[in-house]
Write a protein that holds these residues in place. Structure first.
Motif: not given
Lengths: 199, 322
Positions: A84, A88-89, A95, A98-99, A109-110, A126, A128, A194
Protein backbone atom coordinates in the motif's frame (compact mmCIF):
# COMPACT_ATOMS: atom_id res chain seq x y z
CA UNK A 1 -53.05 29.56 64.23
CA UNK A 2 -49.40 28.71 64.79
CA UNK A 3 -49.86 25.29 63.09
CA UNK A 4 -51.43 26.85 60.01
CA UNK A 5 -48.62 29.38 59.74
CA UNK A 6 -46.04 26.64 59.98
CA UNK A 7 -47.70 24.77 57.11
CA UNK A 8 -47.57 27.90 54.98
CA UNK A 9 -43.86 28.31 55.72
CA UNK A 10 -43.29 24.67 54.78
CA UNK A 11 -45.07 25.14 51.49
CA UNK A 12 -43.09 28.31 50.80
CA UNK A 13 -39.90 26.36 51.51
CA UNK A 14 -40.89 23.60 49.12
CA UNK A 15 -41.74 26.11 46.42
CA UNK A 16 -38.49 27.95 46.94
CA UNK A 17 -36.66 24.64 46.58
CA UNK A 18 -38.50 23.97 43.32
CA UNK A 19 -37.48 27.35 42.00
CA UNK A 20 -33.87 26.75 42.95
CA UNK A 21 -33.99 23.31 41.27
CA UNK A 22 -35.45 24.84 38.12
CA UNK A 23 -32.66 27.39 38.09
CA UNK A 24 -30.12 24.62 38.53
CA UNK A 25 -31.70 22.67 35.68
CA UNK A 26 -31.45 25.68 33.40
CA UNK A 27 -27.83 26.25 34.42
CA UNK A 28 -26.98 22.59 33.78
CA UNK A 29 -28.45 22.74 30.29
CA UNK A 30 -26.21 25.69 29.54
CA UNK A 31 -23.18 23.82 30.86
CA UNK A 32 -23.98 20.86 28.57
CA UNK A 33 -23.65 23.09 25.49
CA UNK A 34 -20.32 24.55 26.50
CA UNK A 35 -18.14 21.46 25.95
CA UNK A 36 -19.71 20.95 22.47
CA UNK A 37 -18.38 24.28 21.32
CA UNK A 38 -15.10 24.04 23.14
CA UNK A 39 -14.46 20.39 22.41
CA UNK A 40 -13.60 20.82 18.74
CA UNK A 41 -9.95 20.03 18.63
CA UNK A 42 -7.56 21.74 16.30
CA UNK A 43 -6.74 18.41 14.65
CA UNK A 44 -10.20 17.80 13.16
CA UNK A 45 -10.55 17.76 9.39
CA UNK A 46 -13.68 18.96 7.61
CA UNK A 47 -16.04 15.99 7.57
CA UNK A 48 -18.49 17.66 5.19
CA UNK A 49 -15.76 18.29 2.66
CA UNK A 50 -14.47 14.72 2.94
CA UNK A 51 -18.00 13.42 2.44
CA UNK A 52 -18.41 15.63 -0.62
CA UNK A 53 -15.10 14.50 -2.10
CA UNK A 54 -15.97 10.86 -1.51
CA UNK A 55 -19.43 11.23 -3.05
CA UNK A 56 -18.05 12.87 -6.19
CA UNK A 57 -15.20 10.38 -6.52
CA UNK A 58 -17.68 7.51 -6.16
CA UNK A 59 -20.02 8.96 -8.79
CA UNK A 60 -17.17 9.28 -11.26
CA UNK A 61 -15.83 5.80 -10.62
CA UNK A 62 -12.51 7.08 -9.25
CA UNK A 63 -12.85 5.16 -5.98
CA UNK A 64 -13.58 1.94 -7.85
CA UNK A 65 -10.59 2.35 -10.18
CA UNK A 66 -8.33 2.99 -7.18
CA UNK A 67 -9.61 -0.15 -5.44
CA UNK A 68 -8.99 -2.18 -8.62
CA UNK A 69 -5.45 -0.86 -9.24
CA UNK A 70 -3.88 -4.09 -8.00
CA UNK A 71 -0.83 -5.82 -9.47
CA UNK A 72 -1.36 -9.19 -7.82
CA UNK A 73 0.62 -8.42 -4.68
CA UNK A 74 0.27 -4.67 -4.12
CA UNK A 75 -1.49 -1.55 -5.30
CA UNK A 76 0.11 -0.32 -8.52
CA UNK A 77 2.61 2.46 -7.91
CA UNK A 78 3.54 1.55 -4.35
CA UNK A 79 7.16 1.29 -3.29
CA UNK A 80 9.06 -1.94 -2.94
CA UNK A 81 8.29 -4.05 0.08
CA UNK A 82 4.82 -2.74 0.77
CA UNK A 83 1.43 -3.46 -0.70
CA UNK A 84 0.00 0.00 0.00
CA UNK A 85 0.98 3.65 -0.29
CA UNK A 86 3.02 4.92 2.64
CA UNK A 87 3.28 8.66 3.30
CA UNK A 88 1.56 9.33 0.01
CA UNK A 89 -1.65 8.81 -1.95
CA UNK A 90 -2.08 7.07 -5.31
CA UNK A 91 -1.46 9.18 -8.39
CA UNK A 92 -4.93 8.60 -9.85
CA UNK A 93 -8.34 10.23 -9.81
CA UNK A 94 -9.12 9.20 -6.23
CA UNK A 95 -5.75 10.37 -4.86
CA UNK A 96 -6.02 13.63 -6.78
CA UNK A 97 -9.56 14.21 -5.50
CA UNK A 98 -8.46 13.68 -1.89
CA UNK A 99 -5.40 15.92 -2.24
CA UNK A 100 -7.20 18.70 -4.08
CA UNK A 101 -10.47 18.43 -2.16
CA UNK A 102 -9.06 18.33 1.36
CA UNK A 103 -5.97 20.51 0.94
CA UNK A 104 -2.30 19.94 1.70
CA UNK A 105 -2.69 20.25 5.46
CA UNK A 106 -4.99 17.24 5.75
CA UNK A 107 -3.54 13.76 6.21
CA UNK A 108 -5.49 10.76 4.92
CA UNK A 109 -5.54 7.02 5.47
CA UNK A 110 -7.54 4.76 3.14
CA UNK A 111 -8.54 1.21 4.00
CA UNK A 112 -10.56 -1.29 1.94
CA UNK A 113 -12.80 -3.59 3.99
CA UNK A 114 -14.18 -6.79 2.50
CA UNK A 115 -15.76 -10.10 3.49
CA UNK A 116 -14.04 -13.46 3.34
CA UNK A 117 -15.29 -16.94 4.18
CA UNK A 118 -13.69 -16.58 7.61
CA UNK A 119 -14.98 -13.09 8.33
CA UNK A 120 -14.18 -9.45 7.58
CA UNK A 121 -10.71 -8.46 6.40
CA UNK A 122 -9.05 -5.13 5.67
CA UNK A 123 -6.45 -4.08 3.13
CA UNK A 124 -4.69 -0.74 3.51
CA UNK A 125 -4.65 1.35 0.36
CA UNK A 126 -2.80 4.33 1.84
CA UNK A 127 -1.25 4.81 5.28
CA UNK A 128 0.02 8.18 6.38
CA UNK A 129 0.26 7.74 10.14
CA UNK A 130 -1.84 6.93 13.18
CA UNK A 131 -4.94 9.13 13.25
CA UNK A 132 -5.31 11.30 16.38
CA UNK A 133 -8.43 11.49 18.48
CA UNK A 134 -11.04 13.51 16.63
CA UNK A 135 -10.02 12.37 13.16
CA UNK A 136 -12.91 12.32 10.67
CA UNK A 137 -13.98 8.92 9.35
CA UNK A 138 -16.19 8.39 6.30
CA UNK A 139 -17.21 5.29 4.38
CA UNK A 140 -18.43 4.46 0.90
CA UNK A 141 -19.30 1.10 -0.59
CA UNK A 142 -18.12 -0.06 -4.01
CA UNK A 143 -19.65 -2.91 -6.02
CA UNK A 144 -17.11 -4.95 -7.98
CA UNK A 145 -18.16 -7.19 -10.86
CA UNK A 146 -16.58 -10.24 -12.49
CA UNK A 147 -16.31 -8.27 -15.74
CA UNK A 148 -14.54 -5.29 -14.14
CA UNK A 149 -11.08 -4.51 -15.45
CA UNK A 150 -8.02 -4.26 -13.30
CA UNK A 151 -6.41 -0.80 -13.52
CA UNK A 152 -2.96 0.65 -13.29
CA UNK A 153 -2.08 3.42 -10.87
CA UNK A 154 -3.06 6.18 -13.27
CA UNK A 155 -6.56 4.74 -13.73
CA UNK A 156 -6.09 3.14 -17.16
CA UNK A 157 -7.46 -0.40 -17.58
CA UNK A 158 -5.03 -3.29 -17.78
CA UNK A 159 -5.88 -6.26 -19.99
CA UNK A 160 -8.13 -8.84 -18.34
CA UNK A 161 -10.98 -8.79 -15.87
CA UNK A 162 -11.35 -9.90 -12.27
CA UNK A 163 -12.94 -13.15 -13.45
CA UNK A 164 -10.19 -13.87 -15.98
CA UNK A 165 -7.41 -13.50 -13.41
CA UNK A 166 -6.14 -16.59 -11.60
CA UNK A 167 -7.53 -17.35 -8.18
CA UNK A 168 -5.70 -15.40 -5.50
CA UNK A 169 -4.62 -12.60 -7.84
CA UNK A 170 -6.91 -10.02 -6.29
CA UNK A 171 -6.90 -9.29 -2.57
CA UNK A 172 -10.68 -9.79 -2.45
CA UNK A 173 -12.18 -13.19 -3.25
CA UNK A 174 -15.17 -13.68 -5.54
CA UNK A 175 -18.02 -13.73 -3.05
CA UNK A 176 -20.85 -14.29 -5.52
CA UNK A 177 -20.59 -17.28 -7.78
CA UNK A 178 -23.52 -18.78 -9.63
CA UNK A 179 -25.74 -17.64 -12.46
CA UNK A 180 -26.40 -14.05 -13.44
CA UNK A 181 -30.02 -14.35 -12.30
CA UNK A 182 -28.85 -15.01 -8.73
CA UNK A 183 -26.34 -12.17 -8.65
CA UNK A 184 -23.38 -14.23 -9.91
CA UNK A 185 -22.08 -11.31 -11.98
CA UNK A 186 -21.22 -9.56 -8.75
CA UNK A 187 -17.68 -10.15 -7.48
CA UNK A 188 -17.89 -8.45 -4.10
CA UNK A 189 -19.16 -5.31 -2.41
CA UNK A 190 -16.28 -3.67 -0.57
CA UNK A 191 -16.16 -0.85 1.95
CA UNK A 192 -13.72 2.00 1.42
CA UNK A 193 -12.99 3.85 4.65
CA UNK A 194 -11.19 7.17 4.61
CA UNK A 195 -9.81 8.66 7.82
CA UNK A 196 -8.67 12.28 7.66
CA UNK A 197 -7.14 14.73 10.10
CA UNK A 198 -5.23 17.98 10.16
CA UNK A 199 -1.46 17.56 10.14
CA UNK B 1 -56.66 38.48 61.11
CA UNK B 2 -56.15 34.79 60.80
CA UNK B 3 -58.26 34.80 57.62
CA UNK B 4 -56.06 37.50 56.05
CA UNK B 5 -52.88 35.53 56.79
CA UNK B 6 -54.37 32.37 55.29
CA UNK B 7 -55.38 34.22 52.13
CA UNK B 8 -51.89 35.72 51.79
CA UNK B 9 -50.30 32.34 52.23
CA UNK B 10 -52.53 30.83 49.56
CA UNK B 11 -51.71 33.66 47.16
CA UNK B 12 -48.00 33.22 47.82
CA UNK B 13 -48.39 29.51 47.26
CA UNK B 14 -50.22 29.95 43.97
CA UNK B 15 -47.77 32.65 42.78
CA UNK B 16 -44.73 30.57 43.65
CA UNK B 17 -46.24 27.54 41.93
CA UNK B 18 -46.91 29.49 38.74
CA UNK B 19 -43.38 30.90 38.84
CA UNK B 20 -41.87 27.44 39.33
CA UNK B 21 -43.84 25.95 36.45
CA UNK B 22 -42.93 28.90 34.21
CA UNK B 23 -39.24 28.49 34.99
CA UNK B 24 -39.38 24.76 34.36
CA UNK B 25 -41.17 25.36 31.05
CA UNK B 26 -38.58 27.95 30.09
CA UNK B 27 -35.83 25.47 30.89
CA UNK B 28 -37.39 22.85 28.64
CA UNK B 29 -37.87 25.31 25.78
CA UNK B 30 -34.32 26.61 26.06
CA UNK B 31 -32.98 23.06 26.22
CA UNK B 32 -34.80 22.17 23.03
CA UNK B 33 -33.47 25.36 21.45
CA UNK B 34 -29.94 24.52 22.49
CA UNK B 35 -30.28 20.98 21.10
CA UNK B 36 -31.61 22.28 17.79
CA UNK B 37 -28.80 24.81 17.54
CA UNK B 38 -26.23 22.12 18.35
CA UNK B 39 -27.67 19.82 15.68
CA UNK B 40 -27.76 22.56 13.04
CA UNK B 41 -24.23 23.63 13.80
CA UNK B 42 -22.87 20.12 14.05
CA UNK B 43 -20.30 19.51 11.36
CA UNK B 44 -20.90 15.78 11.61
CA UNK B 45 -21.95 14.51 8.22
CA UNK B 46 -24.43 12.04 9.73
CA UNK B 47 -26.57 14.75 11.32
CA UNK B 48 -26.23 16.99 8.24
CA UNK B 49 -27.51 14.29 5.89
CA UNK B 50 -24.31 14.09 3.83
CA UNK B 51 -23.84 10.51 4.95
CA UNK B 52 -27.24 9.60 3.51
CA UNK B 53 -26.26 11.20 0.20
CA UNK B 54 -22.97 9.29 0.11
CA UNK B 55 -24.78 6.02 0.84
CA UNK B 56 -27.30 6.80 -1.88
CA UNK B 57 -24.58 7.55 -4.43
CA UNK B 58 -22.67 4.39 -3.48
CA UNK B 59 -25.74 2.31 -4.26
CA UNK B 60 -26.49 4.26 -7.43
CA UNK B 61 -22.90 3.92 -8.70
CA UNK B 62 -22.98 0.16 -8.11
CA UNK B 63 -26.27 -0.30 -9.96
CA UNK B 64 -25.16 2.04 -12.77
CA UNK B 65 -22.00 -0.03 -13.33
CA UNK B 66 -24.04 -3.19 -13.60
CA UNK B 67 -26.61 -1.64 -15.91
CA UNK B 68 -23.81 -0.76 -18.35
CA UNK B 69 -22.41 -4.27 -18.02
CA UNK B 70 -25.62 -6.17 -18.77
CA UNK B 71 -26.42 -3.85 -21.66
CA UNK B 72 -23.07 -4.70 -23.27
CA UNK B 73 -24.16 -8.32 -23.63
CA UNK B 74 -25.85 -9.37 -26.83
CA UNK B 75 -28.56 -12.00 -27.19
CA UNK B 76 -29.95 -11.67 -23.68
CA UNK B 77 -33.68 -11.16 -23.20
CA UNK B 78 -35.04 -8.19 -21.33
CA UNK B 79 -36.57 -10.43 -18.65
CA UNK B 80 -33.20 -12.13 -18.04
CA UNK B 81 -31.46 -8.76 -17.82
CA UNK B 82 -34.16 -7.59 -15.45
CA UNK B 83 -33.79 -10.68 -13.23
CA UNK B 84 -30.01 -10.23 -13.07
CA UNK B 85 -30.38 -6.56 -12.25
CA UNK B 86 -32.84 -7.30 -9.47
CA UNK B 87 -30.57 -9.96 -7.95
CA UNK B 88 -27.49 -7.75 -8.04
CA UNK B 89 -29.37 -4.75 -6.66
CA UNK B 90 -30.62 -6.90 -3.78
CA UNK B 91 -27.10 -8.10 -2.93
CA UNK B 92 -25.65 -4.58 -3.13
CA UNK B 93 -28.44 -3.38 -0.83
CA UNK B 94 -27.90 -6.16 1.71
CA UNK B 95 -24.14 -5.67 1.88
CA UNK B 96 -24.38 -1.90 2.07
CA UNK B 97 -27.00 -2.23 4.82
CA UNK B 98 -24.64 -4.46 6.83
CA UNK B 99 -21.82 -1.94 6.54
CA UNK B 100 -23.98 1.02 7.58
CA UNK B 101 -25.65 -0.96 10.37
CA UNK B 102 -22.28 -1.12 12.14
CA UNK B 103 -22.43 2.67 12.44
CA UNK B 104 -25.97 2.60 13.80
CA UNK B 105 -27.69 3.57 10.58
CA UNK B 106 -30.49 1.63 8.94
CA UNK B 107 -30.35 1.49 5.17
CA UNK B 108 -32.93 -0.32 3.05
CA UNK B 109 -32.50 -0.95 -0.67
CA UNK B 110 -35.39 -3.00 -2.03
CA UNK B 111 -35.44 -3.56 -5.79
CA UNK B 112 -38.80 -3.23 -7.51
CA UNK B 113 -40.36 -6.39 -8.88
CA UNK B 114 -40.68 -4.64 -12.26
CA UNK B 115 -37.74 -2.28 -12.07
CA UNK B 116 -36.52 -1.74 -15.61
CA UNK B 117 -37.53 0.33 -18.61
CA UNK B 118 -36.73 -1.40 -21.88
CA UNK B 119 -34.39 0.08 -24.46
CA UNK B 120 -32.79 -0.82 -27.79
CA UNK B 121 -29.26 -0.27 -28.99
CA UNK B 122 -28.86 0.66 -32.65
CA UNK B 123 -25.33 0.33 -33.95
CA UNK B 124 -23.32 0.26 -37.11
CA UNK B 125 -20.13 -1.60 -36.28
CA UNK B 126 -18.66 -1.70 -39.80
CA UNK B 127 -17.57 1.50 -41.51
CA UNK B 128 -20.12 2.66 -44.05
CA UNK B 129 -22.13 5.75 -44.91
CA UNK B 130 -25.11 6.78 -42.82
CA UNK B 131 -28.00 6.48 -45.27
CA UNK B 132 -31.02 4.25 -44.78
CA UNK B 133 -29.67 0.68 -45.05
CA UNK B 134 -32.12 -0.38 -47.76
CA UNK B 135 -30.98 2.46 -50.02
CA UNK B 136 -27.23 2.28 -49.61
CA UNK B 137 -26.63 0.36 -52.79
CA UNK B 138 -28.82 2.58 -54.98
CA UNK B 139 -27.76 5.10 -57.59
CA UNK B 140 -27.01 8.54 -56.26
CA UNK B 141 -29.86 10.18 -58.12
CA UNK B 142 -32.47 7.72 -56.81
CA UNK B 143 -31.84 7.71 -53.13
CA UNK B 144 -32.95 9.86 -50.29
CA UNK B 145 -30.24 11.70 -48.42
CA UNK B 146 -32.12 11.37 -45.14
CA UNK B 147 -32.74 8.41 -42.83
CA UNK B 148 -34.97 8.30 -39.76
CA UNK B 149 -32.64 6.74 -37.26
CA UNK B 150 -35.13 6.74 -34.39
CA UNK B 151 -38.84 7.27 -34.42
CA UNK B 152 -39.53 9.17 -31.22
CA UNK B 153 -38.53 8.50 -27.65
CA UNK B 154 -35.45 9.63 -25.82
CA UNK B 155 -31.96 8.52 -26.81
CA UNK B 156 -28.61 8.44 -25.08
CA UNK B 157 -25.03 7.31 -25.67
CA UNK B 158 -25.34 8.75 -29.17
CA UNK B 159 -21.86 8.44 -30.63
CA UNK B 160 -20.66 8.80 -34.21
CA UNK B 161 -17.20 7.56 -35.12
CA UNK B 162 -16.25 9.16 -38.43
CA UNK B 163 -13.65 7.69 -40.74
CA UNK B 164 -14.48 10.36 -43.31
CA UNK B 165 -16.21 13.72 -43.05
CA UNK B 166 -17.30 16.07 -45.83
CA UNK B 167 -16.10 19.59 -46.58
CA UNK B 168 -19.48 20.63 -47.96
CA UNK B 169 -22.37 20.03 -47.78
CA UNK B 170 -22.08 18.98 -44.17
CA UNK B 171 -23.16 15.77 -42.48
CA UNK B 172 -26.32 16.57 -40.54
CA UNK B 173 -28.37 15.23 -37.65
CA UNK B 174 -31.88 16.62 -37.24
CA UNK B 175 -33.68 16.39 -33.91
CA UNK B 176 -37.44 16.79 -34.47
CA UNK B 177 -40.15 16.81 -31.81
CA UNK B 178 -42.44 13.81 -31.78
CA UNK B 179 -45.42 15.75 -30.52
CA UNK B 180 -46.23 19.19 -29.26
CA UNK B 181 -43.99 22.17 -29.53
CA UNK B 182 -40.51 22.72 -28.24
CA UNK B 183 -37.00 23.35 -29.32
CA UNK B 184 -35.71 21.40 -32.30
CA UNK B 185 -32.15 21.18 -33.47
CA UNK B 186 -30.00 20.72 -36.57
CA UNK B 187 -26.47 19.51 -35.93
CA UNK B 188 -23.97 19.90 -38.79
CA UNK B 189 -20.38 18.67 -38.97
CA UNK B 190 -17.95 19.58 -41.76
CA UNK B 191 -14.36 20.42 -42.56
CA UNK B 192 -13.45 24.07 -42.18
CA UNK B 193 -9.85 24.80 -43.13
CA UNK B 194 -7.67 22.84 -40.75
CA UNK B 195 -10.52 22.32 -38.27
CA UNK B 196 -13.76 20.45 -37.80
CA UNK B 197 -16.66 22.87 -37.60
CA UNK B 198 -19.59 21.72 -35.47
CA UNK B 199 -22.69 23.91 -35.79
CA UNK B 200 -25.90 23.46 -33.79
CA UNK B 201 -28.88 25.48 -34.94
CA UNK B 202 -32.10 25.80 -32.97
CA UNK B 203 -34.88 25.48 -35.53
CA UNK B 204 -37.96 24.77 -33.41
CA UNK B 205 -39.90 27.20 -31.27
CA UNK B 206 -38.01 30.02 -29.63
CA UNK B 207 -35.40 32.35 -31.04
CA UNK B 208 -33.21 31.13 -33.91
CA UNK B 209 -29.77 30.49 -32.47
CA UNK B 210 -26.70 28.93 -34.04
CA UNK B 211 -23.86 27.80 -31.83
CA UNK B 212 -20.55 26.61 -33.21
CA UNK B 213 -17.33 25.16 -32.02
CA UNK B 214 -14.19 24.25 -33.95
CA UNK B 215 -11.75 21.53 -33.12
CA UNK B 216 -8.35 20.85 -34.69
CA UNK B 217 -8.64 18.33 -37.53
CA UNK B 218 -6.32 15.54 -36.53
CA UNK B 219 -5.56 12.69 -38.89
CA UNK B 220 -7.38 9.41 -38.41
CA UNK B 221 -10.89 8.76 -37.21
CA UNK B 222 -12.93 11.32 -35.28
CA UNK B 223 -15.43 10.55 -32.53
CA UNK B 224 -18.40 12.80 -31.83
CA UNK B 225 -20.26 11.96 -28.63
CA UNK B 226 -23.52 13.90 -28.90
CA UNK B 227 -24.73 12.89 -25.42
CA UNK B 228 -21.49 13.86 -23.68
CA UNK B 229 -21.05 16.93 -25.95
CA UNK B 230 -17.50 16.09 -26.98
CA UNK B 231 -15.57 15.93 -30.25
CA UNK B 232 -12.57 13.63 -29.97
CA UNK B 233 -12.86 13.83 -26.20
CA UNK B 234 -12.85 17.65 -26.09
CA UNK B 235 -15.91 19.43 -24.76
CA UNK B 236 -17.97 21.21 -27.42
CA UNK B 237 -20.45 23.74 -25.93
CA UNK B 238 -22.52 23.76 -29.13
CA UNK B 239 -23.34 20.06 -28.70
CA UNK B 240 -24.31 20.72 -25.12
CA UNK B 241 -27.11 23.01 -26.30
CA UNK B 242 -29.15 20.06 -27.59
CA UNK B 243 -31.64 18.97 -24.96
CA UNK B 244 -31.00 15.25 -25.10
CA UNK B 245 -33.57 14.46 -22.41
CA UNK B 246 -36.47 15.26 -24.76
CA UNK B 247 -38.11 12.83 -27.19
CA UNK B 248 -37.13 13.35 -30.82
CA UNK B 249 -37.29 11.80 -34.24
CA UNK B 250 -33.61 11.71 -35.09
CA UNK B 251 -33.01 12.10 -38.83
CA UNK B 252 -29.58 11.52 -40.37
CA UNK B 253 -28.73 13.41 -43.54
CA UNK B 254 -25.73 12.26 -45.55
CA UNK B 255 -25.30 14.27 -48.75
CA UNK B 256 -22.60 13.81 -51.35
CA UNK B 257 -22.81 10.08 -52.07
CA UNK B 258 -22.16 9.36 -55.74
CA UNK B 259 -20.48 12.72 -56.25
CA UNK B 260 -16.82 12.02 -56.95
CA UNK B 261 -15.87 15.57 -56.01
CA UNK B 262 -17.13 15.16 -52.45
CA UNK B 263 -16.33 12.99 -49.44
CA UNK B 264 -19.59 11.84 -47.89
CA UNK B 265 -19.61 11.10 -44.19
CA UNK B 266 -18.71 7.52 -43.34
CA UNK B 267 -18.00 5.61 -40.19
CA UNK B 268 -19.72 3.83 -37.34
CA UNK B 269 -22.30 4.83 -34.76
CA UNK B 270 -24.17 3.55 -31.76
CA UNK B 271 -27.09 4.89 -29.78
CA UNK B 272 -29.47 3.56 -27.13
CA UNK B 273 -33.12 4.43 -27.72
CA UNK B 274 -35.95 4.08 -25.29
CA UNK B 275 -38.82 1.92 -26.50
CA UNK B 276 -41.19 2.15 -28.25
CA UNK B 277 -39.15 4.48 -30.42
CA UNK B 278 -36.86 1.70 -31.62
CA UNK B 279 -39.74 -0.37 -32.97
CA UNK B 280 -40.36 1.63 -36.11
CA UNK B 281 -36.84 2.23 -37.31
CA UNK B 282 -35.62 1.40 -40.78
CA UNK B 283 -32.73 -0.84 -39.92
CA UNK B 284 -31.06 -3.79 -41.56
CA UNK B 285 -27.57 -4.86 -42.54
CA UNK B 286 -25.11 -3.26 -41.75
CA UNK B 287 -27.13 -1.58 -38.99
CA UNK B 288 -27.84 -3.91 -36.06
CA UNK B 289 -30.23 -3.63 -33.15
CA UNK B 290 -29.96 -5.15 -29.68
CA UNK B 291 -33.44 -5.21 -28.23
CA UNK B 292 -34.33 -5.94 -24.62
CA UNK B 293 -31.76 -3.62 -23.05
CA UNK B 294 -32.34 -1.94 -19.74
CA UNK B 295 -32.75 1.73 -20.55
CA UNK B 296 -33.24 2.79 -16.96
CA UNK B 297 -34.23 1.40 -13.59
CA UNK B 298 -35.63 2.65 -10.32
CA UNK B 299 -34.35 1.55 -6.91
CA UNK B 300 -36.31 2.46 -3.76
CA UNK B 301 -33.82 3.62 -1.12
CA UNK B 302 -34.25 4.64 2.50
CA UNK B 303 -31.78 5.76 5.17
CA UNK B 304 -32.48 6.21 8.85
CA UNK B 305 -30.12 7.57 11.48
CA UNK B 306 -31.03 9.13 14.84
CA UNK B 307 -30.88 12.56 13.20
CA UNK B 308 -31.85 11.97 9.57
CA UNK B 309 -34.70 10.13 7.89
CA UNK B 310 -34.32 9.98 4.10
CA UNK B 311 -36.28 8.11 1.46
CA UNK B 312 -35.95 8.33 -2.31
CA UNK B 313 -36.52 6.39 -5.51
CA UNK B 314 -33.13 6.27 -7.22
CA UNK B 315 -33.45 6.52 -10.98
CA UNK B 316 -30.45 4.98 -12.67
CA UNK B 317 -30.02 5.87 -16.34
CA UNK B 318 -26.34 6.13 -17.32
CA UNK B 319 -25.65 9.19 -19.42
CA UNK B 320 -28.79 11.03 -18.34
CA UNK B 321 -29.54 13.44 -15.53
CA UNK B 322 -30.57 11.09 -12.74
Amino acid sequence: MVGTRAQVFTLEGVLAALIVLAGLGFALQTVVVTPTDGGVSAGTADGDRLESVLTTATERGAVKRAVLAWTGSSFDGTGAGTSYFVDSLPDNGFGTALRAGLGPSVVVNVVVGYETASGPERQRLAYNGAPPEGAVRETVTVALYDADSVYDESGDPVAGTLASRPSGFFYVDDRHTGSASTGGDLYAVVEVEVVAWQA
Amino acid sequence: MASLTDDRAQLLLAGAFVLAVALLGLTIVLSAGNYTASLAGDSGSVSQGDDAITARESVRAGVRSYLRLINDRSGVSHSDREASLEAVTRVIGERTSEIYAREGRVLVVSPDSDPATEGTRIKQVNKDNFRQPSERGGAAADIDETWSLTNGGTVRNMTFHFSQLPASPPFELQFRRVSGTGKEWDLRVEKSGGNWLIAVEQVGSGPAITLTCERPRSSGDQTMDVTDATMDGTYCPALDAIEMGAAYDVVVKTPGIGDSTRDPAEGQFWVIARDPSAEAMNTGDPVETDAGLVYSTTVPFSYHSPAVQYEADLRVAPGEIE
